[in-house]
Write an enzyme that holds these catalytic residues in place. Sequence first.
Site, mmCIF file in Angstrom:
data_model
loop_
_atom_site.group_PDB
_atom_site.id
_atom_site.type_symbol
_atom_site.label_atom_id
_atom_site.label_comp_id
_atom_site.label_asym_id
_atom_site.label_seq_id
_atom_site.Cartn_x
_atom_site.Cartn_y
_atom_site.Cartn_z
ATOM 1 N N GLY A 1 117.921 -51.549 -52.606
ATOM 2 C CA GLY A 1 117.611 -50.622 -52.954
ATOM 3 C C GLY A 1 115.794 -50.361 -53.295
ATOM 4 O O GLY A 1 115.292 -51.500 -52.552
ATOM 5 N N GLY B 1 109.303 -49.386 -57.822
ATOM 6 C CA GLY B 1 108.295 -48.800 -58.565
ATOM 7 C C GLY B 1 107.132 -49.071 -57.170
ATOM 8 O O GLY B 1 106.364 -47.991 -56.362
ATOM 9 N N MET B 2 107.668 -50.818 -57.027
ATOM 10 C CA MET B 2 106.456 -51.026 -55.857
ATOM 11 C C MET B 2 107.004 -51.538 -54.591
ATOM 12 O O MET B 2 106.244 -52.307 -53.900
ATOM 13 C CB MET B 2 105.376 -52.038 -57.053
ATOM 14 N N ASP C 1 108.927 -57.777 -68.217
ATOM 15 C CA ASP C 1 110.260 -56.725 -67.423
ATOM 16 C C ASP C 1 111.513 -56.595 -67.884
ATOM 17 O O ASP C 1 111.923 -56.615 -66.435
ATOM 18 C CB ASP C 1 109.232 -56.205 -66.259
#
Length: 378
Positions: free
Chosen positions: A18, A21-22, A134
Site C-alpha cells: 500500500g 501520504g508520506m 492518527d
Amino acid sequence: MTEGALLNDRYQLLEKLGSGGMADVYRSRDLMLDRYVAIKVLRKDFSSNAEFQNQFRLEARAAANLSHPNIVTVHDFGFADNLLYIVMEYIPGKDLKQLIRDLGRFSVQDGIPLLTQACAGIGYAHRAGLVHCDVKPHNMLVSKDGRLKVTDFGIARALASIATTERTDVVWGSPLYFAPEQAAGEPPSPASDVYSLGVVMYELLCGTPPFTASTADELARLHISARPIPIREYIPDIPSALEEIINKVLSKEPAARYRTADQLGRVLLKFGTQPDPQPVEKEPPSQPVITLKPEVAERLSGKGKTQPPQQEPAPVQYYPPQPPPQTAPEPATQTDAWDAVEEIDWVSVGLGLMAVLSVGGLIPFWLIIYLTYNPPVR
C-alpha cells in the site's frame, strides 16, 4: 524503490502492500533472520526533508518501545539509499478500512470485539505516555485469525513534550477521523484518540463515517461544530446503551469523553459481555471474549463469503417464550389441595390476626376515656 530491490543489503522488497501520504509499504523478506516483514519506506521527496526525517524517526522510536498483542511490533529502522525506512512485523490480512469496504458494515456482535482490541492497544500506548494522533481504520490490521493490531504510530508524541498552550498551523492526522481540538490546531490528548475511535466505531457499524466532505477544511469545520446523523437512523435496532457510548465519545469537548482508550475499552467490554435477555439454555461465558468467532474470522480472512453480513437483531431486544400447547386441565387431587394449604404463609396470617385483635381491643379503652371526660347528660 521497486519490487525485488535489496534494501541495506538485508531486506528484499517482494511486493507493494500500500501507499500513504508520506511512505510506501512493502511485504519484504529479512534475509539475515529468514522471515517475512513489512517495511515502510519514506518517499524520496520526504526523505530529503529534515522535518519529515525527524518525524519518521520519532515514529520508529515511539513504536519500538511499545510491546503489546494489539500493537504491530517494530523490528528495525534506518537510512539507506537516501531513503528512510522502518521494519515492522508482517501481518497477513487486511486493514479495517478494506474490510469495511468489502463487508459494507459490521454487526454489533462482530464489530465490538474488534473495537475492544483497538482500545487495548491504544490504551497501552496511553499508559506509556504516548498519543497516537492518527487513529483510523487504515491503521488497524486484522489478521486471518481475527487479531487486530494497531500500526503507524508515525505522529505519536510523548505527552510530556506537549505544552498545554501549544497551537500550530500544521494539523497532524487524517481530517476524516481527527478530533475537534486537532482540527482547531490545539494539542492532542488521549481523549483525542478516543474521539477518533468513536469515528471508527461509527463507520464500522454504519458503513460510513459520521462526517464526509470534499475538502479538509470542510471536514475540520464539521468536526468542530456539526452534529453527526444519529446512528439510530442507520441502525434502528441499535442497543440504546451502545448509542449512548457513541454519543459520548463523539462529544466536542474532550472532558465529556472517556479520558483514555482503556476506559472506553472497559465500557465496550462490559457492554459486549452483558447477558442476553433472550431466553437461552446455555450459560453465558464466565470470562469476556474479545477475539472473533471462527466463522467471523473466516469471513475476514477472505475464505468465506464477502457479501455484507445479514442484519442481526439487537441483543437487548426481548423475544418472549412461546406458550406451551393448550391441554385439558387435569382434575385436582387431594394431594394438590394439601400442597396449596401448605404453601399458605401461616406466620403472616397469625400476625395479621394479632394486629386486628390489638386494634379492636383498643376500642373499649378509648370509649372509657371518652366517657370519663364526657359523661352522658341526664
